[in-house]
Design an enzyme around this catalytic site. Structure first.
Site, PDB file in Angstrom:
ATOM      1  N   CYS A   1     120.983 109.092  46.940  1.00 53.44           N
ATOM      2  CA  CYS A   1     121.485 109.051  48.326  1.00 53.44           C
ATOM      3  C   CYS A   1     121.590 107.625  48.881  1.00 53.44           C
ATOM      4  CB  CYS A   1     120.619 109.921  49.233  1.00 53.44           C
ATOM      5  SG  CYS A   1     120.671 111.663  48.765  1.00 53.44           S
TER       6      CYS A   1
ATOM      7  N   HIS B   1     121.741 107.209  56.386  1.00 51.30           N
ATOM      8  CA  HIS B   1     122.014 108.315  55.459  1.00 51.30           C
ATOM      9  C   HIS B   1     121.711 109.641  56.154  1.00 51.30           C
ATOM     10  CE1 HIS B   1     122.031 111.058  52.234  1.00 51.30           C
ATOM     11  NE2 HIS B   1     120.718 111.181  52.170  1.00 51.30           N
TER      12      HIS B   1
ATOM     13  N   ASN C   1     123.664 117.068  53.805  1.00 50.73           N
ATOM     14  CA  ASN C   1     123.366 115.839  53.064  1.00 50.73           C
ATOM     15  C   ASN C   1     124.340 115.739  51.888  1.00 50.73           C
ATOM     16  OD1 ASN C   1     122.362 113.887  51.344  1.00 50.73           O
ATOM     17  ND2 ASN C   1     120.214 114.478  51.585  1.00 50.73           N
TER      18      ASN C   1
HETATM   19  N1  COA Z   1     114.221 128.655  55.674  1.00 47.58           N
HETATM   20  C1  COA Z   1     113.075 129.166  56.137  1.00 47.58           C
HETATM   21  N2  COA Z   1     111.861 128.664  55.808  1.00 47.58           N
HETATM   22  C2  COA Z   1     111.847 127.606  54.971  1.00 47.58           C
HETATM   23  C3  COA Z   1     113.017 127.026  54.449  1.00 47.58           C
HETATM   24  C4  COA Z   1     114.239 127.609  54.837  1.00 47.58           C
HETATM   25  N3  COA Z   1     115.440 127.129  54.406  1.00 47.58           N
HETATM   26  N4  COA Z   1     112.687 126.007  53.678  1.00 47.58           N
HETATM   27  C5  COA Z   1     111.352 125.910  53.693  1.00 47.58           C
HETATM   28  N5  COA Z   1     110.848 126.889  54.475  1.00 47.58           N
HETATM   29  C6  COA Z   1     109.458 127.180  54.793  1.00 47.58           C
HETATM   30  C7  COA Z   1     108.494 126.598  53.794  1.00 47.58           C
HETATM   31  O1  COA Z   1     108.378 127.471  52.684  1.00 47.58           O
HETATM   32  C8  COA Z   1     107.225 126.498  54.610  1.00 47.58           C
HETATM   33  O2  COA Z   1     106.617 127.772  54.616  1.00 47.58           O
HETATM   34  P1  COA Z   1     105.031 127.910  54.518  1.00 47.58           P
HETATM   35  O3  COA Z   1     104.512 127.185  55.725  1.00 47.58           O
HETATM   36  O4  COA Z   1     104.836 129.382  54.542  1.00 47.58           O
HETATM   37  O5  COA Z   1     104.670 127.244  53.223  1.00 47.58           O
HETATM   38  C9  COA Z   1     107.738 126.237  56.033  1.00 47.58           C
HETATM   39  O6  COA Z   1     109.119 126.564  56.033  1.00 47.58           O
HETATM   40  C10 COA Z   1     107.561 124.818  56.486  1.00 47.58           C
HETATM   41  O7  COA Z   1     108.002 123.988  55.479  1.00 47.58           O
HETATM   42  P2  COA Z   1     107.895 122.438  55.595  1.00 47.58           P
HETATM   43  O8  COA Z   1     108.301 121.843  54.287  1.00 47.58           O
HETATM   44  O9  COA Z   1     106.579 122.028  56.181  1.00 47.58           O
HETATM   45  O10 COA Z   1     108.993 122.161  56.716  1.00 47.58           O
HETATM   46  P3  COA Z   1     109.494 120.785  57.257  1.00 47.58           P
HETATM   47  O11 COA Z   1     109.430 120.780  58.727  1.00 47.58           O
HETATM   48  O12 COA Z   1     108.886 119.625  56.513  1.00 47.58           O
HETATM   49  O13 COA Z   1     111.027 120.821  56.882  1.00 47.58           O
HETATM   50  C11 COA Z   1     112.504 119.960  55.221  1.00 47.58           C
HETATM   51  C12 COA Z   1     111.405 120.938  55.523  1.00 47.58           C
HETATM   52  C13 COA Z   1     112.886 120.078  53.754  1.00 47.58           C
HETATM   53  C14 COA Z   1     113.704 120.299  56.081  1.00 47.58           C
HETATM   54  C15 COA Z   1     112.010 118.544  55.544  1.00 47.58           C
HETATM   55  O14 COA Z   1     110.769 118.326  54.940  1.00 47.58           O
HETATM   56  C16 COA Z   1     112.962 117.495  55.089  1.00 47.58           C
HETATM   57  O15 COA Z   1     114.052 117.373  55.601  1.00 47.58           O
HETATM   58  N6  COA Z   1     112.532 116.667  54.139  1.00 47.58           N
HETATM   59  C17 COA Z   1     113.388 115.634  53.621  1.00 47.58           C
HETATM   60  C18 COA Z   1     114.410 116.239  52.700  1.00 47.58           C
HETATM   61  C19 COA Z   1     115.488 115.280  52.382  1.00 47.58           C
HETATM   62  O16 COA Z   1     116.016 114.650  53.256  1.00 47.58           O
HETATM   63  N7  COA Z   1     115.827 115.131  51.115  1.00 47.58           N
HETATM   64  C20 COA Z   1     116.843 114.271  50.686  1.00 47.58           C
HETATM   65  C21 COA Z   1     116.425 112.871  50.852  1.00 47.58           C
HETATM   66  S1  COA Z   1     117.719 111.808  50.479  1.00 47.58           S
END
Ligand code: COA
Length: 332
Positions: A114, A253, A283
């Site tokens: 990315c 990004h 993304n």
């Molecule tokens: N729908 C519903 N629930 C979801 C889900 C979805 N699409 N994806 C994850 N969950 C759940 C998880 O399983 C977790 O459940 P649990 O508490 O029972 O284990 C809960 O939601 C919370 O997950 P968490 O990972 O703490 O949420 P978050 O607020 O951190 O958001 C992301 C998750 C992935 C959106 C966030 O961490 C993120 O954006 N990270 C960076 C990802 C990224 O940018 N990657 C590319 C980089 S270039």
């Protein structure tokens, strides 16, 4: 910088696959909801490439649009930022060049996932600074939906497909569109935070089918993305003797709206200056920054004379940033 050896932005192009997949469509087959995806990421919908459309195809569309925007198809090098090349070997850039009618020019891929577009801009600027090229087509293209398990709610909803491109030409450091300096970094000890375990030369055949898809430790990636983009942005601004208040538009990004706002907050930059098109594209990996630039131009939100701060973060880990003053260039 030697006179006439600065990289200056002279053209911009974008291309998105026509198929729109919104959160409602995903929530019909995944254990997720429009509300969860929107509030946690800012994404409402993304574009998904049809099975017969590859990274090369998308790159050719975006590259052709950038050449039209620059009003010239004269380039002597092509740098393609992608983490989803059509083949592991050879690189995809030579095929893109030949399909654009540019067979014979220097053409190679850059993979910083990315962060790829900012890395490719730096690489192209280096070719110009070295006198190895006068005009370079820089393309970011990824079909990242194919790297995600369609049944994995943690990754599939986040990514979308697309391509964006710019033309860089040799010019002067003080003219509108001149790009730089660059600040680039990596942390390979954190590669496991976002990785496709199999399919490469280390493990050609997966032990588990899921190993062909991306696995991600979302929370850790989130924290690094905010901190590293803000840190890198501060470094380039410092090198130019600029304050955060001198930045008119922050084009980071597009990974997550909360990451963009978090980085802006760490920098002390008002949210109105954050360019965000993640809601409609998700993304798009290496395509994300040029797609955001093109959307902001089309909306009239990005205008000639604006000082623009670009910052990227991706798997690797990799991150980096640069600055330019927006020239009189519109998407082709
Ligand atoms: N729908 C519903 N629930 C979801 C889900 C979805 N699409 N994806 C994850 N969950 C759940 C998880 O399983 C977790 O459940 P649990 O508490 O029972 O284990 C809960 O939601 C919370 O997950 P968490 O990972 O703490 O949420 P978050 O607020 O951190 O958001 C992301 C998750 C992935 C959106 C966030 O961490 C993120 O954006 N990270 C960076 C990802 C990224 O940018 N990657 C590319 C980089 S270039």
């Amino acid at each position: 910088m030697r006179k006439g050896h600065s990289a200056v932005l002279a053209g911009l192009g974008a291309w998105l696959p026509p198929r729109v997949v919104d959160n409602q469509e995903l929530s019909r087959r995944l254990d997720t909801s429009d509300e969860w995806i929107r509030t946690r990421t800012g994404i409402r919908e993304r574009r998904i490439a049809d099975p017969d459309v590859s990274t090369v195809d998308m790159a050719v569309h975006a590259g052709g649009n950038a050449l039209r925007s620059a009003d010239s198809d004269e380039v002597d090098a092509l740098v393609l930022a992608t983490a989803t090349p059509d083949h592991l070997c050879p690189a995809s850039a030579p095929r893109v060049a030949s399909e654009l009618g540019l067979s014979g020019i220097a053409a190679f891929d850059v993979n910083a996932v990315c962060s790829g577009f900012v890395y490719a801009l730096a690489t192209a600027s280096g070719l110009i600074a070295a006198g190895a090229a006068n005009r370079v087509l820089v393309i970011g293209a990824d079909v990242f939906s194919r790297m995600c398990d369609p049944d994995d709610r943690a990754t599939y909803p986040i990514f979308g497909d697309g391509a964006g491109a710019v033309v860089l030409r040799a010019g002067e450091a003080d003219e509108p569109g001149a790009i730089g300096p660059f600040d680039l970094h990596s942390a390979g000890d954190l590669a496991e935070l976002l990785i496709v375990p199999a399919g490469g030369a280390k493990q050609r055949v997966a032990a588990e089918p899921h190993d062909y898809f991306v696995t991600m430790q979302g929370t850790a990636v989130f924290r690094h993305a905010v901190a590293r983009m803000a840190e890198s942005a501060r470094t380039v601004l410092g090198e130019l003797g600029l304050a955060v208040g001198d930045v008119d538009r922050f084009v980071g990004h597009q990974a997550n709206i909360r990451i963009l706002h978090g980085a802006a907050k760490q920098l002390g930059l008002p949210e109105e200056r954050v360019v965000a098109n993640i809601g409609s594209v998700g993304n798009t990996s290496a395509a994300s920054i040029p797609l955001a630039l093109a959307d902001a131009c089309d909306d009239g939100d990005l205008r000639p004379g604006h000082r623009v701060l670009l910052a990227a973060f991706g798997a690797g880990l990799t991150w980096g940033s640069t600055v330019l003053t927006w020239p009189d260039v519109k998407p082709g």
